[in-house]
Design a protein around this motif. Structure first.
Motif, PDB file in Angstrom:
ATOM      1  N   LYS A 257      41.758  39.361  34.619  1.00 38.37           N
ATOM      2  CA  LYS A 257      41.629  39.214  35.462  1.00 38.37           C
ATOM      3  C   LYS A 257      42.921  38.644  36.271  1.00 38.37           C
ATOM      4  O   LYS A 257      43.477  37.955  35.413  1.00 38.37           O
ATOM      5  CB  LYS A 257      40.738  38.160  36.876  1.00 38.37           C
ATOM      6  CG  LYS A 257      39.757  39.103  35.810  1.00 38.37           C
ATOM      7  CD  LYS A 257      38.998  39.995  36.866  1.00 38.37           C
ATOM      8  CE  LYS A 257      37.382  40.751  36.733  1.00 38.37           C
ATOM      9  NZ  LYS A 257      37.283  41.241  35.305  1.00 38.37           N
ATOM     10  N   LYS A 258      43.603  38.190  37.416  1.00 41.26           N
ATOM     11  CA  LYS A 258      44.527  37.236  38.130  1.00 41.26           C
ATOM     12  C   LYS A 258      44.500  36.010  37.686  1.00 41.26           C
ATOM     13  O   LYS A 258      43.461  35.725  38.071  1.00 41.26           O
ATOM     14  CB  LYS A 258      44.744  37.463  39.400  1.00 41.26           C
ATOM     15  CG  LYS A 258      45.250  39.103  39.597  1.00 41.26           C
ATOM     16  CD  LYS A 258      45.976  39.092  41.434  1.00 41.26           C
ATOM     17  CE  LYS A 258      46.083  40.378  41.746  1.00 41.26           C
ATOM     18  NZ  LYS A 258      46.456  40.485  43.261  1.00 41.26           N
TER      19      LYS A 258
ATOM     20  N   VAL B  67      43.616  32.961  39.403  1.00 44.17           N
ATOM     21  CA  VAL B  67      43.652  32.885  40.478  1.00 44.17           C
ATOM     22  C   VAL B  67      44.285  31.408  41.082  1.00 44.17           C
ATOM     23  O   VAL B  67      43.969  30.887  42.513  1.00 44.17           O
ATOM     24  CB  VAL B  67      41.859  32.999  40.864  1.00 44.17           C
ATOM     25  CG1 VAL B  67      41.878  34.260  40.922  1.00 44.17           C
ATOM     26  CG2 VAL B  67      41.376  31.928  40.146  1.00 44.17           C
TER      27      VAL B  67
ATOM     28  N   GLU C 225      47.172  31.623  42.883  1.00 47.44           N
ATOM     29  CA  GLU C 225      47.179  31.724  44.299  1.00 47.44           C
ATOM     30  C   GLU C 225      47.248  30.766  45.074  1.00 47.44           C
ATOM     31  O   GLU C 225      46.623  29.712  45.166  1.00 47.44           O
ATOM     32  CB  GLU C 225      46.195  32.734  44.801  1.00 47.44           C
ATOM     33  CG  GLU C 225      46.091  34.404  43.239  1.00 47.44           C
ATOM     34  CD  GLU C 225      44.726  35.370  44.118  1.00 47.44           C
ATOM     35  OE1 GLU C 225      45.146  36.059  44.669  1.00 47.44           O
ATOM     36  OE2 GLU C 225      43.743  34.950  43.438  1.00 47.44           O
TER      37      GLU C 225
ATOM     38  N   ASN D 148      37.481  32.373  43.307  1.00 47.55           N
ATOM     39  CA  ASN D 148      37.292  32.776  41.627  1.00 47.55           C
ATOM     40  C   ASN D 148      36.272  33.252  41.790  1.00 47.55           C
ATOM     41  O   ASN D 148      36.272  35.175  40.252  1.00 47.55           O
ATOM     42  CB  ASN D 148      37.104  31.569  41.183  1.00 47.55           C
ATOM     43  CG  ASN D 148      38.398  31.201  40.498  1.00 47.55           C
ATOM     44  OD1 ASN D 148      39.463  31.421  40.621  1.00 47.55           O
ATOM     45  ND2 ASN D 148      38.816  29.836  40.696  1.00 47.55           N
TER      46      ASN D 148
ATOM     47  N   TRP E  21      34.611  36.079  43.232  1.00 52.16           N
ATOM     48  CA  TRP E  21      35.506  36.937  44.170  1.00 52.16           C
ATOM     49  C   TRP E  21      35.707  38.393  42.873  1.00 52.16           C
ATOM     50  O   TRP E  21      35.914  39.453  42.954  1.00 52.16           O
ATOM     51  CB  TRP E  21      35.532  37.018  45.231  1.00 52.16           C
ATOM     52  CG  TRP E  21      36.237  38.239  46.022  1.00 52.16           C
ATOM     53  CD1 TRP E  21      37.630  38.735  45.779  1.00 52.16           C
ATOM     54  CD2 TRP E  21      36.031  39.114  46.880  1.00 52.16           C
ATOM     55  NE1 TRP E  21      37.475  39.746  47.394  1.00 52.16           N
ATOM     56  CE2 TRP E  21      36.518  40.065  47.182  1.00 52.16           C
ATOM     57  CE3 TRP E  21      34.050  39.449  47.117  1.00 52.16           C
ATOM     58  CZ2 TRP E  21      36.339  41.006  47.495  1.00 52.16           C
ATOM     59  CZ3 TRP E  21      33.867  40.616  47.847  1.00 52.16           C
ATOM     60  CH2 TRP E  21      34.851  41.826  48.233  1.00 52.16           C
ATOM     61  N   ARG E  22      36.951  37.249  42.361  1.00 48.37           N
ATOM     62  CA  ARG E  22      38.231  37.791  41.571  1.00 48.37           C
ATOM     63  C   ARG E  22      37.399  38.151  40.144  1.00 48.37           C
ATOM     64  O   ARG E  22      38.691  39.145  39.750  1.00 48.37           O
ATOM     65  CB  ARG E  22      38.692  37.125  41.374  1.00 48.37           C
ATOM     66  CG  ARG E  22      39.660  36.474  42.662  1.00 48.37           C
ATOM     67  CD  ARG E  22      40.702  37.825  42.943  1.00 48.37           C
ATOM     68  NE  ARG E  22      41.988  36.856  43.947  1.00 48.37           N
ATOM     69  CZ  ARG E  22      42.375  38.225  44.608  1.00 48.37           C
ATOM     70  NH1 ARG E  22      41.798  38.986  45.072  1.00 48.37           N
ATOM     71  NH2 ARG E  22      43.170  36.896  45.694  1.00 48.37           N
TER      72      ARG E  22
ATOM     73  N   HIS F  21      39.048  46.455  42.833  1.00 49.98           N
ATOM     74  CA  HIS F  21      40.162  45.929  42.610  1.00 49.98           C
ATOM     75  C   HIS F  21      41.164  47.464  42.497  1.00 49.98           C
ATOM     76  O   HIS F  21      42.156  47.628  43.066  1.00 49.98           O
ATOM     77  CB  HIS F  21      39.613  45.701  40.956  1.00 49.98           C
ATOM     78  CG  HIS F  21      39.773  44.405  40.884  1.00 49.98           C
ATOM     79  ND1 HIS F  21      40.123  43.102  40.564  1.00 49.98           N
ATOM     80  CD2 HIS F  21      38.603  43.933  40.340  1.00 49.98           C
ATOM     81  CE1 HIS F  21      39.515  42.315  40.186  1.00 49.98           C
ATOM     82  NE2 HIS F  21      37.968  42.718  40.344  1.00 49.98           N
TER      83      HIS F  21
ATOM     84  N   ASP G  39      43.801  39.113  49.876  1.00 46.21           N
ATOM     85  CA  ASP G  39      44.855  40.508  49.243  1.00 46.21           C
ATOM     86  C   ASP G  39      45.864  40.732  48.847  1.00 46.21           C
ATOM     87  O   ASP G  39      46.611  39.374  49.881  1.00 46.21           O
ATOM     88  CB  ASP G  39      44.362  42.183  49.988  1.00 46.21           C
ATOM     89  CG  ASP G  39      42.601  42.306  49.503  1.00 46.21           C
ATOM     90  OD1 ASP G  39      42.492  42.049  48.979  1.00 46.21           O
ATOM     91  OD2 ASP G  39      42.747  43.021  50.477  1.00 46.21           O
TER      92      ASP G  39
END
Length: 248
Positions: A22-23, A25, A28, A45, A47-48, A67, A120
């Motif tokens: 995962k990124k 987050v 971001e 978080n 959601w990701r 994704h 996004d």
């Protein structure tokens, strides 16, 4: 048929429960107000971490890899989807589906996955003038896209939220898929019916509204579009799930 499809989805979830990296987050950056909207709806978080979203509209079932954005839409009379490369369609007869599948396959996903799709990549944010409805002001954020993002990068979205709770209340959006030109004509959707699904506050229904000469909403344009059988999972579906089915 719905029960069989739901059982198949659960089985596929079970046999392909793999998590992808995962990124981070935390790195971001969103406008502070939008971050509060995400928090109100369960948190970016959460959601990701999810990989798969599924919901129904009437007899249509929509399943999306969150994704890759691979998608499958099934109904008794047709199926369509996106396998990561091509948009495909299978009809039971030539009259079963008259819309453009490239436009339709992810249309309701974007409406349903609000506000989280506004996180996004390739998005720019600006403050927007408030939307006024029945004497109440809803603060707004304008969302626009980089020129290389998606099939309609000239689309613009405006999200409006409750100033006390930060819950999303309205969406204005333009459609440029067919014209490929920036448009000043906007549709308006009211989001005032929500349901918690696996930790995320997602719409239970949405309603398109008529507008006055200033573009402000006045009254419902028709009946509400209802979403049912919603599922959000960290499990990842196998790539084969999104491929065009055999017509044998």
């Amino acid at each position: 048929m719905k029960k069989i499809g739901l059982l198949l989805l659960v089985v596929v979830f079970t046999i392909s429960c793999k998590n992808e990296p995962k990124k981070d987050v935390q790195k971001e950056k969103f406008p502070e107000a939008l971050g509060k909207v995400f928090d109100k709806h369960g948190g970016i978080n959460v959601w990701r971490k999810a990989n798969t979203l599924s919901f129904n509209i009437g007899e249509e079932s929509h399943t999306v890899d969150l994704h890759s954005r691979k998608t499958v839409v099934h109904s008794p009379k047709y199926s369509l989807g996106y396998n990561g490369k091509d948009v495909w369609m299978v009809r039971q007869d030539s009259t079963a589906f008259k819309r453009d599948p490239k436009f339709y396959y992810n249309l309701y996903f974007y409406f349903y996955a609000m506000p989280f799709v506004l996180a996004d990549d390739g998005i720019s944010y600006e403050d927007a003038s408030p939307l006024v409805f029945e004497g109440k002001e809803y603060p707004g954020i304008k969302i626009s896209y980089a020129s290389n993002v998606g099939t309609s990068p000239d689309d613009n979205y405006y999200i409006y939220f409750n100033p006390e709770t930060y819950q999303m209340e309205w969406l204005r959006y333009s459609v440029t898929f067919f014209s490929k030109k920036t448009s000043e004509k906007f549709n308006v959707i009211r989001y005032n019916d929500w349901k918690t699904v696996d930790g995320l506050l997602l719409p239970k229904s949405i309603t398109w509204y008529q507008k006055d000469e200033k573009g402000l909403p006045t009254k419902p344009r028709g009946t509400a579009t209802e979403f049912t059988l919603a599922i959000v999972k960290e499990a990842k579906l196998q790539d084969a799930f999104f491929e065009k089915p055999s017509q044998e």
